[in-house]
Each structure stands twice: as structure tokens, then as C-alpha cells.
Enzyme design. Sequence first.
Site, PDB file in Angstrom:
ATOM      1  N   GLY A  11     -23.248  42.088 -42.721  1.00  0.00           N
ATOM      2  CA  GLY A  11     -22.916  42.467 -44.094  1.00  0.00           C
ATOM      3  C   GLY A  11     -21.593  43.208 -44.147  1.00  0.00           C
ATOM      4  N   ARG A  25      -2.851  47.205 -35.463  1.00  0.00           N
ATOM      5  CA  ARG A  25      -1.643  48.018 -35.241  1.00  0.00           C
ATOM      6  C   ARG A  25      -1.727  48.817 -33.939  1.00  0.00           C
ATOM      7  NH1 ARG A  25       0.365  49.439 -41.401  1.00  0.00           N
ATOM      8  NH2 ARG A  25       0.854  47.263 -41.892  1.00  0.00           N
ATOM      9  N   ILE A 126     -23.489  49.565 -44.058  1.00  0.00           N
ATOM     10  CA  ILE A 126     -23.800  50.537 -45.121  1.00  0.00           C
ATOM     11  C   ILE A 126     -25.223  51.086 -44.972  1.00  0.00           C
ATOM     12  CG2 ILE A 126     -22.168  49.505 -46.770  1.00  0.00           C
ATOM     13  CD1 ILE A 126     -24.677  48.525 -48.348  1.00  0.00           C
ATOM     14  N   ASP A 127     -26.040  50.446 -44.102  1.00  0.00           N
ATOM     15  CA  ASP A 127     -27.440  50.883 -43.960  1.00  0.00           C
ATOM     16  C   ASP A 127     -27.591  52.181 -43.169  1.00  0.00           C
ATOM     17  OD1 ASP A 127     -28.236  48.693 -45.362  1.00  0.00           O
ATOM     18  OD2 ASP A 127     -28.746  47.489 -43.600  1.00  0.00           O
ATOM     19  N   GLY A 170     -30.776  48.512 -48.527  1.00  0.00           N
ATOM     20  CA  GLY A 170     -31.437  49.066 -47.339  1.00  0.00           C
ATOM     21  C   GLY A 170     -32.623  48.194 -46.990  1.00  0.00           C
ATOM     22  N   ARG A 211     -43.400  68.527 -67.657  1.00  0.00           N
ATOM     23  CA  ARG A 211     -42.623  69.755 -67.387  1.00  0.00           C
ATOM     24  C   ARG A 211     -41.426  69.868 -68.327  1.00  0.00           C
ATOM     25  NH1 ARG A 211     -43.210  68.158 -62.137  1.00  0.00           N
ATOM     26  NH2 ARG A 211     -41.011  67.651 -61.913  1.00  0.00           N
TER      27      ARG A 211
HETATM   28  P1  ATP Z   1     -25.789  44.636 -41.706  1.00  0.00           P
HETATM   29  O1  ATP Z   1     -27.067  45.258 -41.226  1.00  0.00           O
HETATM   30  O2  ATP Z   1     -24.806  45.635 -42.147  1.00  0.00           O
HETATM   31  O3  ATP Z   1     -25.991  43.570 -42.696  1.00  0.00           O
HETATM   32  P2  ATP Z   1     -25.641  43.320 -39.133  1.00  0.00           P
HETATM   33  O4  ATP Z   1     -24.548  43.332 -38.161  1.00  0.00           O
HETATM   34  O5  ATP Z   1     -26.895  44.018 -38.706  1.00  0.00           O
HETATM   35  O6  ATP Z   1     -25.066  43.930 -40.454  1.00  0.00           O
HETATM   36  P3  ATP Z   1     -26.977  40.686 -38.977  1.00  0.00           P
HETATM   37  O7  ATP Z   1     -27.074  39.665 -40.033  1.00  0.00           O
HETATM   38  O8  ATP Z   1     -28.236  41.266 -38.472  1.00  0.00           O
HETATM   39  O9  ATP Z   1     -25.966  41.808 -39.555  1.00  0.00           O
HETATM   40  O10 ATP Z   1     -26.190  40.048 -37.719  1.00  0.00           O
HETATM   41  C1  ATP Z   1     -24.925  39.446 -37.878  1.00  0.00           C
HETATM   42  C2  ATP Z   1     -24.760  38.274 -36.944  1.00  0.00           C
HETATM   43  O11 ATP Z   1     -24.807  38.708 -35.573  1.00  0.00           O
HETATM   44  C3  ATP Z   1     -25.820  37.183 -37.016  1.00  0.00           C
HETATM   45  O12 ATP Z   1     -25.599  36.271 -38.064  1.00  0.00           O
HETATM   46  C4  ATP Z   1     -25.627  36.475 -35.678  1.00  0.00           C
HETATM   47  O13 ATP Z   1     -24.526  35.598 -35.709  1.00  0.00           O
HETATM   48  C5  ATP Z   1     -25.290  37.640 -34.754  1.00  0.00           C
HETATM   49  N1  ATP Z   1     -26.489  38.082 -34.028  1.00  0.00           N
HETATM   50  C6  ATP Z   1     -27.486  38.886 -34.464  1.00  0.00           C
HETATM   51  N2  ATP Z   1     -28.432  39.074 -33.515  1.00  0.00           N
HETATM   52  C7  ATP Z   1     -28.038  38.343 -32.440  1.00  0.00           C
HETATM   53  C8  ATP Z   1     -28.560  38.118 -31.127  1.00  0.00           C
HETATM   54  N3  ATP Z   1     -29.700  38.682 -30.729  1.00  0.00           N
HETATM   55  N4  ATP Z   1     -27.856  37.315 -30.297  1.00  0.00           N
HETATM   56  C9  ATP Z   1     -26.699  36.750 -30.677  1.00  0.00           C
HETATM   57  N5  ATP Z   1     -26.151  36.934 -31.904  1.00  0.00           N
HETATM   58  C10 ATP Z   1     -26.791  37.712 -32.770  1.00  0.00           C
END
Ligand code: ATP
Length: 323
Positions: A11, A25, A126-127, A170, A211
Site C-alpha cells: 500500500g 540522491r 500507514i498501518d 487498518g 451525560r
Molecule cells: P501495507 O500493509 O502498507 O499495505 P505491505 O507491504 O504489507 O503494505 P502486502 O500487500 O502485504 O503489502 O505485500 C506487498 C507485496 O509483497 C505482495 O504483493 C507481494 O508481491 C510481496 N510479498 C508479500 N509477502 C511475500 C512473501 N512471503 N514472499 C514473497 N513476496 C511477498
Amino acid sequence: MKTIAVVTSGGDAPGMNAAIRAVVRTGLHRGCDVFGVRWGYHGLVFDEMQLMGLREVGGIIQQGGTVLGSARCSEFRTPEGRQQALDNLSRRGIEGVIVIGGNGSQAGAQALYELGVPVVGVASTIDNDLVGSDITIGVDTALNVALEACDRLKVTASSHKRAFMVEVMGRDCGYLALMTALAAGAEAVVIPEAEKTPEEVAEVLRRSYQRGKTNGLIVVAEGAKNNAEKLDAWFKANAPQLGYELRTTKLGHVQRGGAPGAYDRLLATRLASTAVEYLCEGRHGVVVGTIKGEITGTPYSEVVGKHKSPDLRLLKLADILAQ
Ligand code: ATP
């Protein structure tokens, strides 16, 4: 290290652009070529990346989102997809990768690291559920966006003796909801780590009305079992007497798109620049975050597969202060 790449994954979070700018940079300053990878791990697997110059990252520090794009890439979860990424990196002579993202993204980064690629992560989601950073890039801005919305809703709520149920982002972690509730002065908060039944929420509002409060605010995390949709459906079906008229607002992606505030720009700048230093100095396989105010690298083995929860003692404080 002569050639590195930077990826934004998962995200998007306000401050990712400040992090990209700092990587490019700092990297150029150290004499490295820096590739920007498009659309998260998709760009590694399908070889969508481009060399970044100083001017390519001009004018982005103040923008939300990520100029490189981000995506959720299922191919990278497979050994074949990761091998394809490895082939693309080696064909382009890329010796190290910086991954800016949250839990899933750092799990992907660890998988790449285990294939022998020098990788350093930058804590960004952001979580705020990533172990290895007390606060992650994007949290402060998202919190301020949620807070501004709650402040506005409280103003209109007071004019009409209404209560608002506000759903904030979240998926698995109630940090944003809890902090929003505390800072906005909400009557109650519903988070995955501390659920509330619809009856309990109704009772909180009823007592608040009795209240003499002219408005009520309930903050709900989207990942709660009783999320805003479920609570709203229960209130419509059961129509309990609250005193207030109840309305529901989902903030959704509005929380992601904001321009990063000073805190997130500075955090992103410092973490990302440190990540380049780590990569160049051979300190790989860590996520760069901030712990007790110090920039710290935490090994992937201590980060991936874990989940940071908010300080639940603050629930009690929110209850006391909502009297
Ligand atoms: P947010 O929680 O802020 O949305 P995040 O980094 O946790 O961000 P995810 O959607 O969980 O977001 O993961 C992003 C990407 O990371 C996935 O689409 C995938 O490509 C890769 N990814 C996640 N878990 C694995 C894993 N166990 N092995 C390989 N790639 C992974």
C-alpha cells in the site's frame, strides 16, 4: 557497490516519494547508478525499471503516493517469479536493492535476500504494524487526515445532536483507529485487538447522550470483526434508542493520498538515506526504522512474520478522557 535499485511495494504511504528522492540522491552522491523499479515487485519480475537522475526526483518530496507506482504482485510470491527478478537484476548489473514498504513487502525482500541479493528495507506503511520501527513512514500524515475528518464531523454532529461512526484504515492493526480516537476525543474505539459488540457501542452512546454531550464519535478500524458496515447494519436492524441520530462515514483511501507532513518527510528522508549507507557499507538483510528515536537496522529474521500491536493501555485512557 556501483548499481542499486529502489522499489516501493504494498500500500502506498505519504512520504514514499521523499524516501525515493533520498535513495536516488544519496546513491548518486556515493557514486552509484540508481534504478527506479516500477509497480513494486512487478517491475523486478517483468523488468520494468529505469535509471533515475537528480532531476527525476525533483519536486516530489511534497507529493503523496509514489512516483514509481506500487502494486501487489502475486508472481513474486512464486520461486519462478523471484528467479525472473534475479535474472533481471543480474542482467542489468544491479548489486543491491532497497525495498520501501510494510510487512508483506519486507517478507518479499527477505525472500530476495535469501537468494543472495543484498537487500535493505525501509519501514513504510500507514498501518504502523511493522516490527523494527516505533513509527513507520506515512502513519503521521494518515493520522492527521483521519483526525481532520473527525474534527469536522464533530462540528456538524454537534449542530444536529448526531453521533458519527467513522471507519479508518487498518486491516490487521488498530493503531490508526486507536490514535485517532484518542486525539479526536472519541467516545469509543473498535479495533481488531479489542473488539466491542454493537450492544456495547450503543450503550456507550446512550450514556454519553445522558451525560449531556451534544455529539458522539465512535472510531472503528476496518479490520475489526465488527467493522462500520456490520455495526451500521446492526443499528439499522435494531434501531436502539440512543438519543443521537447515528451516521456512518468510511474514510477509506482518503487517508492514503495526503501530501506528507513534515514528520513523514523527515522520517522518510533519514531512513531512506541510511538504507543507502547500509547497502553501500555491506550491512544487508535489515529493515531500517526508528526505535526510541534512534535510526536502527533490525534483521529480517526479527521482523518478517511478526506483527506489532498498539499499546492497549491507551484504550483505558481513551475511555477515561471521553467522560
Ligand atoms: P501495507 O500493509 O502498507 O499495505 P505491505 O507491504 O504489507 O503494505 P502486502 O500487500 O502485504 O503489502 O505485500 C506487498 C507485496 O509483497 C505482495 O504483493 C507481494 O508481491 C510481496 N510479498 C508479500 N509477502 C511475500 C512473501 N512471503 N514472499 C514473497 N513476496 C511477498
